[in-house]
Motif scaffolding. Structure first.
Motif, mmCIF file in Angstrom:
data_model
loop_
_atom_site.group_PDB
_atom_site.id
_atom_site.type_symbol
_atom_site.label_atom_id
_atom_site.label_comp_id
_atom_site.label_asym_id
_atom_site.label_seq_id
_atom_site.Cartn_x
_atom_site.Cartn_y
_atom_site.Cartn_z
ATOM 1 N N TYR A 264 0.733 -1.207 -0.189
ATOM 2 C CA TYR A 264 -0.107 -0.043 -0.008
ATOM 3 C C TYR A 264 0.901 1.221 -0.021
ATOM 4 O O TYR A 264 1.835 1.313 0.759
ATOM 5 N N GLY A 265 0.464 2.179 -0.788
ATOM 6 C CA GLY A 265 1.229 3.519 -1.055
ATOM 7 C C GLY A 265 0.278 4.584 -0.764
ATOM 8 O O GLY A 265 -0.809 4.664 -0.994
ATOM 9 N N ALA A 266 1.031 5.806 -0.426
ATOM 10 C CA ALA A 266 0.615 7.199 -0.380
ATOM 11 C C ALA A 266 1.352 8.072 -0.871
ATOM 12 O O ALA A 266 2.577 8.083 -0.569
ATOM 13 N N ASP A 267 1.028 8.883 -1.656
ATOM 14 C CA ASP A 267 1.788 9.789 -2.745
ATOM 15 C C ASP A 267 1.246 11.177 -2.295
ATOM 16 O O ASP A 267 0.143 11.709 -2.907
ATOM 17 N N LEU A 268 2.151 11.923 -1.587
ATOM 18 C CA LEU A 268 1.798 13.386 -1.056
ATOM 19 C C LEU A 268 2.327 14.460 -1.907
ATOM 20 O O LEU A 268 3.751 14.500 -1.852
ATOM 21 N N HIS A 269 1.585 15.266 -2.630
ATOM 22 C CA HIS A 269 2.076 16.244 -3.520
ATOM 23 C C HIS A 269 1.921 17.530 -2.674
ATOM 24 O O HIS A 269 0.864 18.063 -2.376
ATOM 25 N N LEU A 270 2.924 18.403 -2.418
ATOM 26 C CA LEU A 270 3.121 19.718 -1.552
ATOM 27 C C LEU A 270 3.149 20.596 -2.652
ATOM 28 O O LEU A 270 4.464 21.127 -2.805
#
Length: 567
Positions: A183-189
């Motif tokens: 499972y992955g999480a891709d956070l764009h700031l």
């Protein structure tokens, strides 16, 4: 730990099972299907390739990068735009594989290569086509400049093998069950910074099992990937830097891949920097191998004895027409260095079962011409490998002089129902001479068994001292069904060198006569029976030559079932 359990099947049942598998193998050879080598042309697929066993290429995947991950297997759902960044431009060819970040169609080999920001443009609701789309663009501020993408994979795999490793695995009739949760999480700031994290848990069990102590099948909950990326624009190019743990796919398929047949993919700890112009791109990288051997929770560290470094460039040649169809070729040049020691660095000696331990540096310089040529996908690459081998105990260092040449060409009958394709793949990986204790080492080095299934889905052979050639056939009898056949024949490049497997050197030396090793027809059928779900069946049989059998290497049969859910 290695298992010594006996098979739950009685001997008659086991024999019956093997006979049925042999029947399926023979039928599969007659039926034909898409090759197990990366060669499926773009015109034959409207979706990403079938699970792990695929290495299918669209223009990009077949000739650009291997599609080996489960994510590459899931057929695409309808959507308003592909989930790859628009700034790829011409390097978005081959389902994005030309970019160096792996294929995306819409799910990627590397899940962070997906770009779901199109869901924020215009009428977002109109662009959503299934429930999981709501996880792909989660707005975290009013402007939408900060947003999150969630991804996941559940994979269940069963493998049955009669004589794994040509009878040298120490077990017979091995049944293995493997489960992988990722499972992955891709956070764009904003536009310039993003943070990606991916967790993995992998379980494995069965009867007459083997190889579970290598860190490739079992993994307690751990960080599979975790990096920070900074991106911007400089000198009319999109430039970026990625630091941390990550998949790395910007390399010839014969030298690096996601390593997705085992439960645990290969990741790297380090840095890569890239720059992409309109028709030229460059990628520089310096990594150490992630150490997957520890068995504790969040215990993976860094293997500082395994290093991968270099630079990769690609030029998109001008588009043209061939046989009345649009064509796009890419010309790549690269330097790829390895520094490694341990068992994979050992070289064979003339003594039966003998190995010379040591460490080695491999400097790979090469080029590749690949892409879409009218109705065909083509790929040709050549690699020269220099460097040195340093024997253990302060022995005399020896230079390395090795090479590999690989090519494939596949023709697709786009106007025929099912878009059948037919082609050929041929490979040469140089061998050395185990009778020599001085002078150059000629055995090609593939320390991280990049794509064992480039030629061999059973993981029996490695890309060392090996010549392989065979047909590639694919066919899609229904919109959600794909069939593939790859039937390579194998020889040793040098009859004065050993046969190499995945992490092993087979013991026969002088009692192994001639160069012919055997043939291995490999058939795959995949069915996207429901959105996000794929069921894949693989059958492969390695028929060893008479000389190999006389040297104690047995024929074998492998049957593999894979069920996968990807979102």
């Amino acid at each position: 730990m290695l298992s010594s359990h006996t098979s739950p099947l009685g001997r008659p049942a086991a024999l019956c099972l093997r006979n049925r598998f042999m029947t399926v193998t023979l039928l599969s050879v007659g039926l034909g299907g898409t090759a197990l080598a990366e060669t499926l042309p773009e015109t034959t697929r409207k979706t990403p390739p079938a699970p792990d066993t695929a290495r299918l290429h669209t223009v990009s995947s077949s000739t650009a990068r291997p599609i080996t991950g489960l994510h590459a297997a899931l057929p695409a759902k309808p959507q308003a735009a592909p989930a790859q960044p628009k700034w790829y431009g011409v390097f978005g060819g081959a389902n994005g594989a030309a970019s160096g970040f792996g294929t995306v169609g819409p799910y990627g080999q590397a899940r962070w290569a997906e770009d779901w920001s199109f869901l924020a443009d215009g009428n977002t609701a109109a662009k959503r086509h299934d429930w999981f789309d709501r996880l792909k663009y989660i707005r975290l501020n009013d402007s939408g400049s900060i947003w999150l993408t969630l991804s996941g994979e559940e994979r269940l795999r069963y493998i049955f093998e009669t004589n794994p490793a040509m009878g040298h695995a120490g077990v017979t009739n091995a049944s293995r069950v493997m489960i992988r949760n990722q499972y992955g999480a891709d956070l764009h700031l904003g536009q310039h910074v993003r943070v990606y994290a991916e967790l993995i848990n992998a379980e494995a069990g069965g009867s007459n099992t083997y190889g579970y102590n290598t860190g490739l099948q079992r993994e307690r909950l751990d960080l599979q990937q975790g990096f920070v990326e900074v991106k911007g624009h400089l000198l009319n190019a999109t430039v970026g830097a990625m630091g941390g743990r990550q998949l790395f796919l910007d390399a010839p398929v014969v030298m690096q891949s996601a390593r997705d047949i085992p439960n645990v993919q290969q990741t790297w700890d380090g840095f890569r920097g890239y720059a992409m112009w309109k028709r030229f791109r460059i990628d520089v990288f310096d990594f150490f191998q992630t150490n997957k051997a520890p068995v504790g929770i969040f215990s993976d560290g860094t293997n500082y004895s395994g290093r991968l470094y270099g630079a990769y460039t690609s030029t998109a040649l001008p588009k043209f027409s061939f046989l009345g169809q649009p064509s796009q070729l890419y010309l790549d040049a690269f330097f790829m260095g390895y520094l490694y020691g341990g068992a994979t660095a050992s070289i064979a000696t003339a003594k039966v079962g003998g190995l010379q331990a040591g460490s080695t540096r491999r400097d790979g310089i090469g080029g590749r011409l690949w892409g879409k040529l009218g109705p065909m996908t083509v790929s040709l690459d050549g690699i020269f490998q220099g460097g040195s081998f340093r024997p253990a105990n302060n022995g005399q260092a020896r230079p390395v002089r090795a090479f590999a040449v690989n090519g494939s060409a596949v023709y697709t009958f786009a106007g025929v129902r099912g878009a059948p394709s037919i082609g050929v793949q041929a490979d040469i990986f140089s061998g050395g001479n185990y009778n020599k204790t001085t002078g150059a080492v000629g055995t090609f080095g593939t320390p991280y068994f990049p794509l064992p299934y480039y030629n061999d889905v059973t993981l029996t052979l490695n890309s060392q001292n090996l010549v392989g050639v065979g047909p590639l056939i694919s066919f899609s009898p229904a919109p959600k069904v794909a069939m593939r056949l790859h039937a390579p024949f194998f020889w040793r490049d040098s009859t004065q060198d050993a046969i190499y497997g995945i992490g092993r050197v087979y013991t026969p030396r002088g009692n192994l006569q001639g160069g012919y090793i055997g043939a291995e027809p490999q058939f795959q059928a995949s069915w996207n029976f429901a959105p996000h779900w794929t069921w894949t069946s693989d059958v492969a049989g390695l028929a060893t030559s008479h000389s190999a059998q006389d040297a104690g290497l047995k024929s074998s049969l492998m049957f593999m079932q894979t069920m996968s859910l990807v979102f």
